[in-house]
Design a protein around this motif. Sequence first.
Motif, PDB file in Angstrom:
ATOM      1  N   CYS A 434      23.645  47.507 -37.953  1.00  0.00           N
ATOM      2  CA  CYS A 434      23.204  48.548 -37.032  1.00  0.00           C
ATOM      3  C   CYS A 434      23.982  48.422 -35.719  1.00  0.00           C
ATOM      4  O   CYS A 434      24.055  47.336 -35.140  1.00  0.00           O
ATOM      5  CB  CYS A 434      21.712  48.436 -36.748  1.00  0.00           C
ATOM      6  N   SER A 436      24.250  49.811 -31.785  1.00  0.00           N
ATOM      7  CA  SER A 436      23.398  50.471 -30.790  1.00  0.00           C
ATOM      8  C   SER A 436      23.918  50.190 -29.389  1.00  0.00           C
ATOM      9  O   SER A 436      24.738  49.294 -29.171  1.00  0.00           O
ATOM     10  CB  SER A 436      21.947  49.985 -30.917  1.00  0.00           C
ATOM     11  N   ARG A 437      23.401  50.973 -28.435  1.00  0.00           N
ATOM     12  CA  ARG A 437      23.737  50.750 -27.027  1.00  0.00           C
ATOM     13  C   ARG A 437      22.719  49.843 -26.339  1.00  0.00           C
ATOM     14  O   ARG A 437      22.979  49.352 -25.249  1.00  0.00           O
ATOM     15  CB  ARG A 437      23.807  52.088 -26.291  1.00  0.00           C
ATOM     16  N   MET A 440      18.346  45.673 -30.126  1.00  0.00           N
ATOM     17  CA  MET A 440      17.415  46.147 -31.142  1.00  0.00           C
ATOM     18  C   MET A 440      16.467  45.012 -31.529  1.00  0.00           C
ATOM     19  O   MET A 440      16.900  43.890 -31.818  1.00  0.00           O
ATOM     20  CB  MET A 440      18.169  46.652 -32.369  1.00  0.00           C
ATOM     21  N   GLY A 447      19.470  53.849 -33.150  1.00  0.00           N
ATOM     22  CA  GLY A 447      20.791  53.308 -32.831  1.00  0.00           C
ATOM     23  C   GLY A 447      21.860  54.377 -32.983  1.00  0.00           C
ATOM     24  O   GLY A 447      21.565  55.573 -33.165  1.00  0.00           O
ATOM     25  N   LEU A 448      23.093  53.953 -32.917  1.00  0.00           N
ATOM     26  CA  LEU A 448      24.220  54.880 -33.028  1.00  0.00           C
ATOM     27  C   LEU A 448      24.628  55.120 -34.472  1.00  0.00           C
ATOM     28  O   LEU A 448      24.946  56.245 -34.858  1.00  0.00           O
ATOM     29  CB  LEU A 448      25.419  54.319 -32.241  1.00  0.00           C
ATOM     30  N   GLN A 450      24.435  53.109 -38.723  1.00  0.00           N
ATOM     31  CA  GLN A 450      24.134  51.958 -39.559  1.00  0.00           C
ATOM     32  C   GLN A 450      24.692  52.173 -40.954  1.00  0.00           C
ATOM     33  O   GLN A 450      24.784  53.303 -41.443  1.00  0.00           O
ATOM     34  CB  GLN A 450      22.637  51.674 -39.618  1.00  0.00           C
TER      35      GLN A 450
END
Length: 873
Positions: A434, A436-437, A440, A447-448, A450
């Motif tokens: 995953c 993400s910015r 998590m 998220g962005l 996965q």
Amino acid sequence: MDRVQAQRFFQTHNHERIQRLLQLAPARHSLILELLPFLFHLNAKLLPGYISDDTPAGLIDYRPTKSTLDQARLLERNFRYRQKALRRYPLRGLYLINPHGYLAYPDRPRFGLWLLYSNLLKENQRAQLQQKLEAICHWAGENGIELDSRLISEAELARGVLSNWDRDQFYSAGLVLAGSQPYWWLTSPGEDLDYAGTINRMQSQRMLNPVSLVDFGAVGSFDADTLFHQSCDLLTESLHYGDELLSLAYLRHCLTEPQQSALSPLVKQQLYQQQHDSCRFDPQYLRLLRLQQQTDWSELQQHFYLNLPERLSKPVRQATLPWRRQFIEDLTREWRWDADKLKQLDQSLDDINHTETEFRNLGQFSAAMLTRLADFAREHRLDAGESLHKLKTLHRLRYAPAETQVSLLPPALRPEPGSERLYLNRFRDHHYWCLSRQPMENPGAPGLFQHEHLLQVLAYAVGNRLLSRSNWLSVNDQHAKVTTAVVVELCQRLFRSELVDLELNFAGISAAKDETLVAVSLFVNLEAEVSDKLSQQGLQLSSRLNDPLNYSSYHQSLVNSIDGLVFTSHGLCHSFRFSGSQAVLDFLQHILAWQPDQYTNWHSWCPTPIFGQTISLRMDDLLNQLITHYQRFPDSGRLLLTMADRLFSLQWQQQHISLLKQPLSQDLWQILASQQRQFEAVRLDRYLDRDGLFNSLLQYQSPQRISVFIYFEKNTIICYLLDEFANLVKQQFQHLTEATLVAHLQVFLSEIRQRNTIAQLRFYHLSRQQQQWRASPVAVTRQASSYLPVKVSMQSAALDANCTIICGQQWFEGRADDPALFARVQQLVLSLRGRQSHYPVYLNSLHFADDLYYPAAVYMQHKQRLEQLFNPV
């Protein structure tokens, strides 16, 4: 509003549009656009577009300004302008059509450029003028401006060379750069209902200067063919760059209501309603007005706002373009947008998830547009099959990628590289990676992106510019198989790959060119294996000369998994992953399915400690062998290699690829002499062919040739035969000279060559020099045979087939595996020779009575077997 007022408004509006376009454009583009009329007004050797002094030049009612002359000197400092009056001005007008609008300068500037010339020009003058027009457009293209040029005569204009679509584009989005103005500026909306009659009355009254005016014609309903091709062009543009929603929606409206879709009537309507703000006449805004009754009006409003470079939620002290910001503020107040909505829209520009959602929505809109376009073509009986097929192909590749395809946004939609912190996680009870910015806490957090494969996630991030060299990346693999160092090095390699600038190759796809393999990026053992047959110490102490695919005494493959990216000529990137004991073999089959050619590039990387470079070099070499062999024999071939101490044959035949595990009972010679019944070019992996003998011989394989190689080893002659199906057999001879053996085989094989219709029979002398094998051609000379001719005819190739042996005048019959039968022949030979001791019998001719096709290797194998029966030890 009278005619004088209307003309003054349009003249002012035209001038304002020109100035705003120059203000919006980058400096180089602004220079080009300002110089366009000047370049047609004179022939200057130092300036672009010069053809000759005789080329028609001179625009009516045009005089260059000081700014224009300064721009010309900026382009060429040695240029000097001398004003001179002309008796005739051969050029009536120069017009620029800017469908992008005048609120923002387009990322891909493409304008229409019309040059209107006098009927007095001769054919050779027209040809020179065409050359000049093309030269100026080429110069503009080299500097980033695409100009779609049209050279139009007054007579062609009067005959109606322009379509209703062309006229509407000109009246709503066009600029008079220089020369005659359109009569259309002078007519009111009511007069446009009888446009031709109105123009005739104006011309008959002679109250206006006809030299300064030109009639481009009235705007009627759009014809079906024009609408279809405009829609196809815009759809292609949208599929390429991922935008144009508003323009597509407008064309969708045109396809539905072609009689009520023109934009130019809106211009007149707003003008005569005393609306004088030039921004209200922008063609993009006019399209939006035309679509007010559409159900997706709200979405189109947002699209219009987001495509303008003004973010109203962000206060500015001094706007770069106050007129534009004021127009947008007024517009959003009319639409009753509050501060929260403006903030939400402005923030969405930096949200890749929102961008992807909008992109998918555009894909759905494009699909519906394609369906409507197909219905429209069918309704109007247009020849549209090929165009629609191309558009559907482009749409599928852009919006419905294959499962293995790395999903990339069009370059214009990819965010600008930033330096923000990114987080890459794989949770203990979850197999997906995953990105993400934000940190998590669990796999269900937003998220962005996965995916279960690490390479797919990183390829997505790098290709879409979410991840660049300036980002700080935090890696957390709770499976404890991938380290941060491996991820960082993998990212660095992706930054250097084709992925960074990858984009769909629309030209190749539209031309229906076959998709070919361009490059392969290979990543071996990205995840460390915790269990291994050998201890780490044992691996380190094992011989480094071992094959990484058959390592140490355990014959273990050190390749546990292969991840990779395939880059194609269509601008696509596909990922793949193979794991397990046959990962290498699965990968090789995958590459063969792409039909690699001589332009295919590849490189590999393996992070495995100690052995990483060795494994990488081994994979590069193996891939090189496979692709080189496939290039030489793309229709049929096989590669033999060992994997974990098992011999495999990777075969391809008419694009069918198969993998065969060879039986343990067969050795290499048995496999090479396996009596193939069709040509199948063979190559051995280098680790199977340590001294290079096999591949040296196989260099001569050809379906049109039988090759015989003679090699001396002490008192023995070793004979290698390579037949027309690439079967390779080995035989040994003693008590024979080379010349006698060659002459004997020449007789035996010549009969087979004729029977099997093979073009060539060649003999070579084989020698080894400096660890390399060399084959030298042998000239065959006929020799008188001192051996009694012996011929055998068998019912079939079965070992126990009935056979007839002819020895001189004597005939013998029996089974082909009966030693007693061959002993009788041996006794006959000895009696004829007057000898009591052993005398060798050699077979001169062999024939199979079933008349089936047998490869030359089959004849040679039977010859050897029968001669052993003739000459028992």
